[in-house]
Write an enzyme that holds these catalytic residues in place. Structure first.
Site, PDB file in Angstrom:
ATOM      1  N   CYS A   1      14.571  -9.360 -40.665  1.00 18.70           N
ATOM      2  CA  CYS A   1      13.681  -9.638 -41.799  1.00 18.70           C
ATOM      3  C   CYS A   1      13.084 -11.044 -41.778  1.00 18.70           C
ATOM      4  O   CYS A   1      11.920 -11.239 -42.134  1.00 18.70           O
ATOM      5  CB  CYS A   1      14.382  -9.359 -43.122  1.00 18.70           C
ATOM      6  SG  CYS A   1      15.901 -10.286 -43.403  1.00 18.70           S
TER       7      CYS A   1
ATOM      8  N   ASP B   1       7.742  -7.763 -49.056  1.00 22.80           N
ATOM      9  CA  ASP B   1       9.094  -7.427 -48.612  1.00 22.80           C
ATOM     10  C   ASP B   1       9.040  -6.758 -47.238  1.00 22.80           C
ATOM     11  O   ASP B   1       8.364  -5.748 -47.068  1.00 22.80           O
ATOM     12  CB  ASP B   1       9.723  -6.477 -49.640  1.00 22.80           C
ATOM     13  CG  ASP B   1      11.216  -6.273 -49.427  1.00 22.80           C
ATOM     14  OD1 ASP B   1      11.700  -6.534 -48.314  1.00 22.80           O
ATOM     15  OD2 ASP B   1      11.893  -5.833 -50.379  1.00 22.80           O
TER      16      ASP B   1
ATOM     17  N   HIS C   1      11.524  -5.231 -45.691  1.00 24.97           N
ATOM     18  CA  HIS C   1      12.701  -4.385 -45.473  1.00 24.97           C
ATOM     19  C   HIS C   1      12.440  -2.886 -45.358  1.00 24.97           C
ATOM     20  O   HIS C   1      13.368  -2.127 -45.114  1.00 24.97           O
ATOM     21  CB  HIS C   1      13.734  -4.633 -46.589  1.00 24.97           C
ATOM     22  CG  HIS C   1      14.331  -6.009 -46.551  1.00 24.97           C
ATOM     23  ND1 HIS C   1      13.830  -7.038 -47.299  1.00 24.97           N
ATOM     24  CD2 HIS C   1      15.361  -6.512 -45.840  1.00 24.97           C
ATOM     25  CE1 HIS C   1      14.541  -8.134 -47.051  1.00 24.97           C
ATOM     26  NE2 HIS C   1      15.470  -7.850 -46.176  1.00 24.97           N
TER      27      HIS C   1
END
Length: 449
Positions: A111, A345, A347
Site C-alpha cells: 500500500c 485508498d 487497498h
C-alpha cells in the site's frame, strides 16, 4: 507435476488473499462520504465551495458525495471531476511474477508503494498537463457506490476461479478506448493531453519494463534492505522514488528530477544544483523538481498542533499530496475539509491491466469517490511532496512554505555539510523551537552569525 501442483496452490492462495483483503476494506470503499455545505473543500491547492442553487435539485446518485443538511449544487461536479482525474493506483493481482519471489500480487503489503506512486503520478500530471487539466471522461466512470464492492469482489473471485479450472480467460468489461476518446477531441492540444494522460499511467504499469511500476520500485528498494512482501515506510518510499526517477531513461522524463530532504531539511542550493545539472550550451532549460520531505508529526500519535500546518501544505498550488495514512494502512492524502483529510485508498485489489496495449482501459486508474478521515487518526510518519517547474518556481515555493508554522521543516541557504560549522554549533538561533512555531511564527531560513 509436483511443481505444477505447488504453483496452482500458490495461485489459489493468492486469489483467496486478494478476495479477503477486498472484503476487509470494501466497507470503507462503499461508504458514502459526507461533505459540509458550510466549509470550503481544498484539493491539491484548489478551493471548492458548495453553495445553494436550488434546494429541490437533487445531487446525482453516482456522485459518491453526500452533502450534510441539504442537497446543494455549486462546485460539486467540478470538485468530483477534479478528484476523479487524479491517478489512482491500487493493489493489483495476476501481474507478472516479481523477480526473486513467487508473488503475482502486492495485496496486503504494497500500500505505501502505491501511495508513493500516486504522489509521483500527480507530480508528472502537473509536469506534462498542468493543474488545470481534468480527464474529460471523469464523470462517466462507474461509481463504487452503485454496487457493493464486497459483492463485486465475490463475483469476480468466483468467475476467476471457475475460469482457472476450465482453462478459460476471464471476461473483460467494456472500456473506453483511445480511438473513441480521441475522436471526441476537437484540437491537437486535447489530443496531446490524452496521449500524455495514458503515457503517465503506462509508466506505473505492473510489469518489469515500466519505469515506476511495482517491479522496478521493489528492485530499487533492495538497497534499503527491502524485498517483495515487506512493508515499506513513507521515508523509504521517498528514496525509492528518487532512484526510480534518476534511473528512468524515457526521453520525456529527462526534464524532471527528485530531491529528498535530509533530516527534514531542504537545502536551497542543493535543490537548485539538481535543477541546473542539465544546463549546457545546447540546453539552457533547468529541470523541474519534485521535493519529498519525510517527516514525523508527533510521537506515537500525530500532534494536533500540526493540523493547521498540514492544511496549509495541502492548500499550496505546489503540493502534490502526502504519503501517509493510519497505522498499518497507507493512504494518499490530497485535500481536506475542516479537520478531515481527503484521501485515495490503495487497498482495493484490482486485476492486472496490460498498459503496453494501445487501448488499455483507464477506468480502474481513477477513483470514482473521495474518502475522508479525521486528522486525529493520521499516523505521524508521512512524506510530503511538492512540485516546482523550474528554479524560479522553486524560489517562489520556498517563500510560500517558509510562511507556514512548521517546526520540523526548515529551508536553508547553502549545501549539506557532513560536519556542522562552528557557527552552527554555537548559535542559539540556528533553528526555531517547536514552542515558538506553535505560537504562529514563520519558519525562517538559517540565521548565521
Amino acid at each position: 507435476m509436483e511443481a505444477t501442483g505447488t504453483d496452482e496452490v500458490d495461485k489459489l492462495k493468492t486469489k483467496f488473499i486478494s478476495a479477503w483483503n477486498n472484503m476487509k476494506y470494501s466497507w470503507v470503499l462503499k461508504t458514502k462520504t459526507y461533505f459540509s455545505r458550510n466549509s470550503p473543500v481544498l484539493l491539491l491547492g484548489k478551493c471548492y465551495h458548495f453553495k445553494y442553487e436550488d434546494e429541490d435539485k437533487m445531487l446525482p446518485a453516482t456522485s459518491g458525495c453526500t452533502i450534510e443538511d441539504h442537497v446543494i449544487a455549486g462546485n460539486v461536479e467540478e470538485f468530483r471531476k477534479d478528484f476523479i482525474s487524479r491517478i489512482w493506483l491500487t493493489y493489483r493481482e495476476e501481474f507478472p511474477q516479481i523477480e526473486g519471489s513467487a508473488l503475482t500480487t502486492d495485496c496486503g503489503w504494497g500500500c505505501t508503494l502505491r501511495t508513493g506512486q500516486m504522489l509521483l503520478a500527480q507530480g508528472l500530471i502537473l509536469h506534462f498537463l498542468g493543474r488545470a487539466w481534468t480527464w474529460p471522461d471523469a464523470l462517466n466512470i462507474e461509481n463504487s457506490d452503485s454496487e457493493s464492492w464486497t459483492s463485486h469482489t465475490v463475483k469476480k473471485f468466483t468467475a476467476s476461479f471457475e475460469a482457472s479450472l476450465s482453462g478459460e480467460r476471464e471476461l473483460k468489461t467494456p472500456t473506453i478506448s483511445l480511438k473513441e476518446t480521441i475522436g471526441k477531441y476537437s484540437d491537437d492540444h486535447e489530443i496531446r493531453n490524452e496521449i500524455y494522460h495514458r503515457k503517465v499511467i503506462s509508466w506505473f504499469g505492473d510489469s518489469p519494463l515500466a519505469p515506476f511500476g511495482l517491479h522496478q520500485l521493489i528492485e530499487y528498494g533492495k538497497k534499503s534492505g527491502k524485498k517483495a512482501g515487506d512493508w515499506y515506510g513513507p521515508a523509504v518510499v521517498a528514496h525509492i522514488l528518487r532512484k526510480a526517477v534518476e534511473e528512468a531513461r524515457h526521453p520525456d522524463l529527462q526534464g524532471i528530477t527528485i530531491y529528498v530532504a535530509q533530516d527534514c531539511t531542504v537545502y536551497n542550493s542543493d535543490v537548485i544544483d539538481k535543477q541546473s545539472a542539465s544546463m549546457t550550451s545546447d540546453n539552457a532549460d533547468d529541470k523541474a523538481v519534485i521535493i519529498l520531505v519525510p517527516v514525523r508529526l508527533g510521537g506515537e500519535r500525530t500532534n494536533t498542533d500540526y493540523l493547521e500546518f498540514v492544511k496549509g501544505i495541502l492548500s499550496l498550488e505546489y503540493c502534490v499530496g502526502i504519503i501517509g495514512g493510519k497505522p498499518k494502512q497507507s493512504y494518499y492524502f490530497a485535500g481536506f475539509q475542516d479537520d478531515s483529510l481527503i484521501y485515495m485508498d490503495p487497498h482495493y485489489c484490482q486485476s492486472f491491466v496490460d498498459v503496453s496495449i494501445k487501448d488499455f482501459p483507464l477506468e480502474t486508474f481513477h477513483c470514482p469517490s473521495p474518502k475522508k478521515m479525521s486528522f486525529r487518526k493520521m499516523d505521524p510518519s508521512c512524506t510530503i511532496g511538492f512540485y516546482c517547474r523550474n528554479v524560479q518556481d522553486f524560489k517562489r515555493a520556498s517563500e510560500e512554505i517558509t510562511k507556514l508554522s512548521f517546526c520540523v521543516h526548515e529551508l536553508r541557504k547553502g549545501h549539506v555539510s557532513t560536519q556542522p560549522s562552528e557557527s552552527q554549533k554555537e548559535s542559539p538561533h540556528q533553528k526555531l523551537t517547536c514552542q515558538s512555531l506553535v505560537l504562529g511564527l514563520s519558519v525562517s531560513r538559517t540565521v548565521r552569525k
